[in-house]
Design a protein around this motif. Sequence first.
Motif, PDB file in Angstrom:
ATOM      1  N   LEU A  24       0.838  -1.195   0.000  1.00  0.00           N
ATOM      2  CA  LEU A  24       0.000   0.000   0.000  1.00  0.00           C
ATOM      3  C   LEU A  24       0.872   1.244   0.000  1.00  0.00           C
ATOM      4  O   LEU A  24       2.089   1.172   0.188  1.00  0.00           O
ATOM      5  CB  LEU A  24      -0.894  -0.004   1.244  1.00  0.00           C
ATOM      6  CG  LEU A  24      -1.577  -1.334   1.587  1.00  0.00           C
ATOM      7  CD1 LEU A  24      -2.339  -1.215   2.902  1.00  0.00           C
ATOM      8  CD2 LEU A  24      -2.503  -1.767   0.455  1.00  0.00           C
ATOM      9  N   ASP A  25       0.250   2.393  -0.213  1.00  0.00           N
ATOM     10  CA  ASP A  25       0.931   3.655  -0.010  1.00  0.00           C
ATOM     11  C   ASP A  25       0.123   4.495   0.965  1.00  0.00           C
ATOM     12  O   ASP A  25      -0.954   4.068   1.421  1.00  0.00           O
ATOM     13  CB  ASP A  25       1.161   4.392  -1.340  1.00  0.00           C
ATOM     14  CG  ASP A  25      -0.128   4.670  -2.096  1.00  0.00           C
ATOM     15  OD1 ASP A  25      -1.094   5.179  -1.467  1.00  0.00           O
ATOM     16  OD2 ASP A  25      -0.186   4.394  -3.299  1.00  0.00           O
ATOM     17  N   SER A  26       0.626   5.668   1.303  1.00  0.00           N
ATOM     18  CA  SER A  26      -0.026   6.471   2.338  1.00  0.00           C
ATOM     19  C   SER A  26      -1.402   6.964   1.912  1.00  0.00           C
ATOM     20  O   SER A  26      -2.210   7.354   2.760  1.00  0.00           O
ATOM     21  CB  SER A  26       0.857   7.674   2.690  1.00  0.00           C
ATOM     22  OG  SER A  26       1.117   8.468   1.524  1.00  0.00           O
ATOM     23  N   ASN A  27      -1.709   6.909   0.604  1.00  0.00           N
ATOM     24  CA  ASN A  27      -3.002   7.389   0.119  1.00  0.00           C
ATOM     25  C   ASN A  27      -3.988   6.252  -0.153  1.00  0.00           C
ATOM     26  O   ASN A  27      -5.114   6.503  -0.610  1.00  0.00           O
ATOM     27  CB  ASN A  27      -2.812   8.198  -1.172  1.00  0.00           C
ATOM     28  CG  ASN A  27      -1.975   9.443  -0.954  1.00  0.00           C
ATOM     29  OD1 ASN A  27      -2.164  10.147   0.045  1.00  0.00           O
ATOM     30  ND2 ASN A  27      -1.053   9.726  -1.867  1.00  0.00           N
ATOM     31  N   THR A  28      -3.620   5.030   0.104  1.00  0.00           N
ATOM     32  CA  THR A  28      -4.510   3.901  -0.171  1.00  0.00           C
ATOM     33  C   THR A  28      -5.708   3.926   0.766  1.00  0.00           C
ATOM     34  O   THR A  28      -5.564   4.013   1.987  1.00  0.00           O
ATOM     35  CB  THR A  28      -3.765   2.566   0.000  1.00  0.00           C
ATOM     36  OG1 THR A  28      -2.650   2.529  -0.883  1.00  0.00           O
ATOM     37  CG2 THR A  28      -4.684   1.404  -0.318  1.00  0.00           C
ATOM     38  N   THR A  29      -6.908   3.822   0.195  1.00  0.00           N
ATOM     39  CA  THR A  29      -8.130   3.840   0.989  1.00  0.00           C
ATOM     40  C   THR A  29      -8.590   2.423   1.305  1.00  0.00           C
ATOM     41  O   THR A  29      -8.195   1.453   0.641  1.00  0.00           O
ATOM     42  CB  THR A  29      -9.250   4.566   0.230  1.00  0.00           C
ATOM     43  OG1 THR A  29      -9.565   3.820  -0.965  1.00  0.00           O
ATOM     44  CG2 THR A  29      -8.829   5.983  -0.155  1.00  0.00           C
ATOM     45  N   ASP A  30      -9.469   2.318   2.303  1.00  0.00           N
ATOM     46  CA  ASP A  30     -10.049   1.016   2.622  1.00  0.00           C
ATOM     47  C   ASP A  30     -10.892   0.503   1.463  1.00  0.00           C
ATOM     48  O   ASP A  30     -10.963  -0.714   1.226  1.00  0.00           O
ATOM     49  CB  ASP A  30     -10.901   1.116   3.883  1.00  0.00           C
ATOM     50  CG  ASP A  30     -10.049   1.288   5.136  1.00  0.00           C
ATOM     51  OD1 ASP A  30      -8.855   0.927   5.088  1.00  0.00           O
ATOM     52  OD2 ASP A  30     -10.574   1.790   6.150  1.00  0.00           O
ATOM     53  N   ALA A  31     -11.538   1.414   0.748  1.00  0.00           N
ATOM     54  CA  ALA A  31     -12.352   0.998  -0.396  1.00  0.00           C
ATOM     55  C   ALA A  31     -11.479   0.345  -1.472  1.00  0.00           C
ATOM     56  O   ALA A  31     -11.872  -0.657  -2.089  1.00  0.00           O
ATOM     57  CB  ALA A  31     -13.103   2.201  -0.977  1.00  0.00           C
ATOM     58  N   ALA A  32     -10.296   0.920  -1.705  1.00  0.00           N
ATOM     59  CA  ALA A  32      -9.388   0.326  -2.688  1.00  0.00           C
ATOM     60  C   ALA A  32      -8.932  -1.054  -2.229  1.00  0.00           C
ATOM     61  O   ALA A  32      -8.801  -1.983  -3.044  1.00  0.00           O
ATOM     62  CB  ALA A  32      -8.184   1.235  -2.903  1.00  0.00           C
ATOM     63  N   MET A  33      -8.709  -1.222  -0.947  1.00  0.00           N
ATOM     64  CA  MET A  33      -8.320  -2.532  -0.422  1.00  0.00           C
ATOM     65  C   MET A  33      -9.467  -3.529  -0.524  1.00  0.00           C
ATOM     66  O   MET A  33      -9.255  -4.702  -0.856  1.00  0.00           O
ATOM     67  CB  MET A  33      -7.857  -2.398   1.032  1.00  0.00           C
ATOM     68  CG  MET A  33      -6.600  -1.549   1.203  1.00  0.00           C
ATOM     69  SD  MET A  33      -6.116  -1.338   2.932  1.00  0.00           S
ATOM     70  CE  MET A  33      -5.573  -3.004   3.318  1.00  0.00           C
ATOM     71  N   ASP A  34     -10.680  -3.072  -0.256  1.00  0.00           N
ATOM     72  CA  ASP A  34     -11.847  -3.965  -0.374  1.00  0.00           C
ATOM     73  C   ASP A  34     -11.983  -4.488  -1.797  1.00  0.00           C
ATOM     74  O   ASP A  34     -12.314  -5.656  -2.017  1.00  0.00           O
ATOM     75  CB  ASP A  34     -13.122  -3.222   0.018  1.00  0.00           C
ATOM     76  CG  ASP A  34     -13.167  -2.897   1.515  1.00  0.00           C
ATOM     77  OD1 ASP A  34     -12.441  -3.552   2.283  1.00  0.00           O
ATOM     78  OD2 ASP A  34     -13.926  -1.985   1.899  1.00  0.00           O
ATOM     79  N   ALA A  35     -11.733  -3.617  -2.773  1.00  0.00           N
ATOM     80  CA  ALA A  35     -11.906  -4.008  -4.176  1.00  0.00           C
ATOM     81  C   ALA A  35     -10.910  -5.080  -4.595  1.00  0.00           C
ATOM     82  O   ALA A  35     -11.191  -5.892  -5.478  1.00  0.00           O
ATOM     83  CB  ALA A  35     -11.775  -2.773  -5.076  1.00  0.00           C
ATOM     84  N   LYS A  36      -9.744  -5.092  -3.972  1.00  0.00           N
ATOM     85  CA  LYS A  36      -8.703  -6.056  -4.361  1.00  0.00           C
ATOM     86  C   LYS A  36      -8.558  -7.205  -3.360  1.00  0.00           C
ATOM     87  O   LYS A  36      -7.746  -8.106  -3.593  1.00  0.00           O
ATOM     88  CB  LYS A  36      -7.350  -5.331  -4.476  1.00  0.00           C
ATOM     89  CG  LYS A  36      -7.270  -4.281  -5.581  1.00  0.00           C
ATOM     90  CD  LYS A  36      -7.252  -4.920  -6.959  1.00  0.00           C
ATOM     91  CE  LYS A  36      -7.150  -3.878  -8.067  1.00  0.00           C
ATOM     92  NZ  LYS A  36      -5.857  -3.195  -8.108  1.00  0.00           N
ATOM     93  N   ASP A  37      -9.335  -7.194  -2.300  1.00  0.00           N
ATOM     94  CA  ASP A  37      -9.103  -8.130  -1.204  1.00  0.00           C
ATOM     95  C   ASP A  37      -9.085  -9.595  -1.649  1.00  0.00           C
ATOM     96  O   ASP A  37      -8.254 -10.380  -1.185  1.00  0.00           O
ATOM     97  CB  ASP A  37     -10.165  -7.939  -0.119  1.00  0.00           C
ATOM     98  CG  ASP A  37      -9.855  -8.733   1.132  1.00  0.00           C
ATOM     99  OD1 ASP A  37      -9.020  -8.276   1.927  1.00  0.00           O
ATOM    100  OD2 ASP A  37     -10.434  -9.832   1.302  1.00  0.00           O
ATOM    101  N   SER A  38      -9.978  -9.981  -2.547  1.00  0.00           N
ATOM    102  CA  SER A  38     -10.065 -11.389  -2.965  1.00  0.00           C
ATOM    103  C   SER A  38      -8.844 -11.832  -3.758  1.00  0.00           C
ATOM    104  O   SER A  38      -8.617 -13.034  -3.927  1.00  0.00           O
ATOM    105  CB  SER A  38     -11.327 -11.609  -3.805  1.00  0.00           C
ATOM    106  OG  SER A  38     -11.270 -10.847  -5.012  1.00  0.00           O
ATOM    107  N   LEU A  39      -8.042 -10.885  -4.248  1.00  0.00           N
ATOM    108  CA  LEU A  39      -6.865 -11.208  -5.049  1.00  0.00           C
ATOM    109  C   LEU A  39      -5.572 -11.108  -4.236  1.00  0.00           C
ATOM    110  O   LEU A  39      -4.487 -11.243  -4.800  1.00  0.00           O
ATOM    111  CB  LEU A  39      -6.781 -10.261  -6.255  1.00  0.00           C
ATOM    112  CG  LEU A  39      -7.970 -10.278  -7.218  1.00  0.00           C
ATOM    113  CD1 LEU A  39      -7.834  -9.169  -8.260  1.00  0.00           C
ATOM    114  CD2 LEU A  39      -8.097 -11.630  -7.902  1.00  0.00           C
TER     115      LEU A  39
END
Length: 712
Positions: free
Chosen positions: A432-447
């Motif tokens: 991740l980087d300092s600007n990564t949001t939880d929404a962005a993590m949710d979108a990629k979580d399964s991968l």
Amino acid sequence: MALPDDLPTVTLTGTYTHPDGSPMKGSVSVTPTPGKVVAADSGLTIQGRAKQKIGNDGRVTLTVLATDAPGINPANFTYAVKIAFPDAPGDEFTIELPAAAPNVQLPAITPASPSDGDYVVITGPEGPEGPAGPAGADGEPGPAGADGSNADAEQYTDDALATEITRANAAYDPAGSATAARTAAINTAAGDATTKANNAQAAAISTAAADATAKANAAQAAAISAASSDATTKAGNAQAAAVSAAATSAASLYLPNAIQTVDAYLAGATPSSPRFFGHRGGGMVRPEHTLVGYRACAAMGFALEVSVNVDASGELWCLHDLTLDRTTYQTGALNTYTTEEVGQAVLTNGRTLLGPGWTDQRMVPLRQVLDEFLGRIPILLEPKGNDAVVPTQTLLDTYYPHAPRSVVWKAHIGTLSLPWAKSRGYRTWVYLDSNTTDAAMDAKDSLVDYWGVSTTFTDLRITQVKDRGKPVFAWPVYRRSQVARLTGLGVVGMMSSDPRYVSTNLPQRTFSRWGLAVKESGGTPTLDYDTAYALVFGEGADAGWVSINALPNQSYGLGTYSPIQGSAAGYRIAFDMKYKVLPGATVHGGYYFGKASDDPYRFTTANATGGYHLVMRASGDMQLYRHTSGVTTGTQIGSTIATTAPVADTAMSFQIDVTPTTVEARRTDGTGWTTGPIADTTYRGGYHGLSNGSITDLATRPYWRNLIITQL
């Protein structure tokens, strides 16, 4: 040798005779059509042909592996069967022998050749049954009778008509006046019946022949089509099976089993037992992304982190940046250089960060790294530039089909390559980087299999990522204090530029060899991967001396010698120091010690942990200070000791003694220059290092040599 008991078999039997019943001679052979069949679980390879001669009684029995045996590669293969006779035509055909039919009669599955030509049998109408008469004596054979059903019918009609005429004449027309009429009528009827019967017979024969011909043609066309389709399907299946078997065989020959898989390496990883990865091949102690770095990490059992970019010829090279500027003597983007130019004219410049004692290293192609380390140690692999992604994927797909066992696909959260990696079975580490949001993590979580956090993230953010429930690895880690903080937050993986140092809590040596001009493991500048804060090794007349070429108030941690292991009586730190150019009289340099952690220590700075500081001023004053955690200024302990003023470019010698109850500093290139034992037990940590103190001009910075740690 029989097949293993856990593999199902099929027994083929058959009997072959001549037309007079005498047994035939010959043989039956069965050959797997892929050429080679592998039973992975049994470690068995089956190939060649199984052959059995036909016995003296014309019988043959042959037992072979079932074509759908479990664990067999290729699955559902076929056999080529050949039946050969010395005095008769043989047969060759392809069959499947599933385990569901353990006994098979060869004649039942051998294709039979069809007879030549078409034939039709036509049967005429059956006449009425007459009364049974007494059996007469056998007479001489008569002439051949009529062979068609029409002749029989006509004879029967003639006989019936003659009888009817006789009866009618007697009963109704004794005078015979109606005989002619009746005869004419009967003749007419008989003729008409004969004509109709002949026409019906001809029509039936024609219709039956046409129908038989049409059905035969249709059956032939269907058989040809089915045979062609079946042959095409089987050929395609056989080809696919052969390709799969060849790939599997090649992979097995290249690397039968991964010595260290990703899952095995990470099994049991916990905050109390983290796993370590050689960040850039251990780039803070060896030239980054070079064979010498990768080999050192692998030899110590640490996983590798490998970054790659592509050149103008399409070759993948191990390189963190898109350009050659920072890590080599060349400049410009890698993708503007050909493979030949990179291989012959590009050398790494690790000497600027790690000391002039290092030999310049050549860049290394990714294929060389994979050929040497794949399967031997886990590899975190990341294409850095967008133009390197597809070449990396193609290389792995084509030449390293077994890579998912020991390669982790490493990528930034914004990458589009994760679906490819997961479809091939790779584990994924997504940072991740300092600007990564939880929404962005949710979108990629399964991968994502593992999340990556930076050591610059706040404790809260690292905890939030850890609480998502997947293992978390941090980067870049080069201090033990960073490991302590991260594991306390639940991190289980450390991407370290100095894994040998951070993976232990023991000193690596007790005396310096700075004259070799090679950076030591455990050396901790204020910033990693930055030549501005690197330890500078003297050359020429200054060989053996080191200095810190950075301002302001910079220091350099000596984790190589930490934590100091003293005796029950304590320990001593001894070293030489000089100023090549003397600073102002009150300006000083010196040495810090007693810290409980290897976090940075800087003069006039609020440090994370406290310790002591020895200062040597250009006036000759020697002093000891105690620095409290979080406080910018130090507190002097003991008296100021007036020694002879330093002489430019001339060594001074010092000793620092630490006992369980006292601290004492001495200058030993003269006599009587000591603070004496000072009763102070505030700090007894084992971490220490070099300090530029209060200098403001790098030309006047201090130099050190001949460090020795001894027990009291």
